[in-house]
Design a protein around this motif. Structure first.
Motif, mmCIF file in Angstrom:
data_model
loop_
_atom_site.group_PDB
_atom_site.id
_atom_site.type_symbol
_atom_site.label_atom_id
_atom_site.label_comp_id
_atom_site.label_asym_id
_atom_site.label_seq_id
_atom_site.Cartn_x
_atom_site.Cartn_y
_atom_site.Cartn_z
ATOM 1 N N GLU A 1 0.830 -1.205 0.000
ATOM 2 C CA GLU A 1 0.000 0.000 0.000
ATOM 3 C C GLU A 1 0.863 1.254 0.000
ATOM 4 N N ARG B 1 2.074 1.664 -3.520
ATOM 5 C CA ARG B 1 0.982 2.171 -4.375
ATOM 6 C C ARG B 1 0.812 3.686 -4.181
ATOM 7 N N THR B 2 0.845 4.119 -2.922
ATOM 8 C CA THR B 2 0.703 5.548 -2.627
ATOM 9 C C THR B 2 1.833 6.342 -3.261
ATOM 10 N N ARG C 1 1.210 6.538 -7.022
ATOM 11 C CA ARG C 1 0.111 7.483 -7.305
ATOM 12 C C ARG C 1 0.582 8.932 -7.166
ATOM 13 N N ASP C 2 1.354 9.207 -6.120
ATOM 14 C CA ASP C 2 1.853 10.565 -5.911
ATOM 15 C C ASP C 2 2.811 10.983 -7.021
ATOM 16 N N LYS D 1 2.789 9.838 -10.139
ATOM 17 C CA LYS D 1 1.986 10.019 -11.350
ATOM 18 C C LYS D 1 1.160 11.309 -11.313
ATOM 19 N N SER D 2 0.743 11.726 -10.129
ATOM 20 C CA SER D 2 -0.070 12.942 -10.029
ATOM 21 C C SER D 2 0.790 14.204 -9.963
#
Length: 63
Positions: A45, A48-49, A52-53, A55-56
């Motif tokens: 997890e 994953r975080t 995501r961070d 990619k954003s």
């Protein structure tokens, strides 16, 4: 480590290449490609975080 399943290396536009890996215990790993014996580990997890961070655009300075 033999129980880490490494994915293919990801290389950004520059020379920074890294690999992501997982093991059967639910841990996630990230290492510089070619130096997989020196890695950071955390939960899946947390990885994953991080992805995501990145990619954003929140963590693009890490790459």
């Amino acid at each position: 480590m033999d129980d880490i399943r490494w994915e293919e290396p990801f290389c950004a536009e520059g020379s920074a290449c890294f690999r992501l890996g997982t093991d059967g215990d639910g841990n996630a790993y990230i290492a510089v490609a070619g130096a997989e014996d020196i890695y950071l580990t955390d939960s899946r997890e947390a990885l994953r975080t991080l992805i995501r961070d990145i990619k954003s655009g929140k963590a693009d300075h890490l790459l």
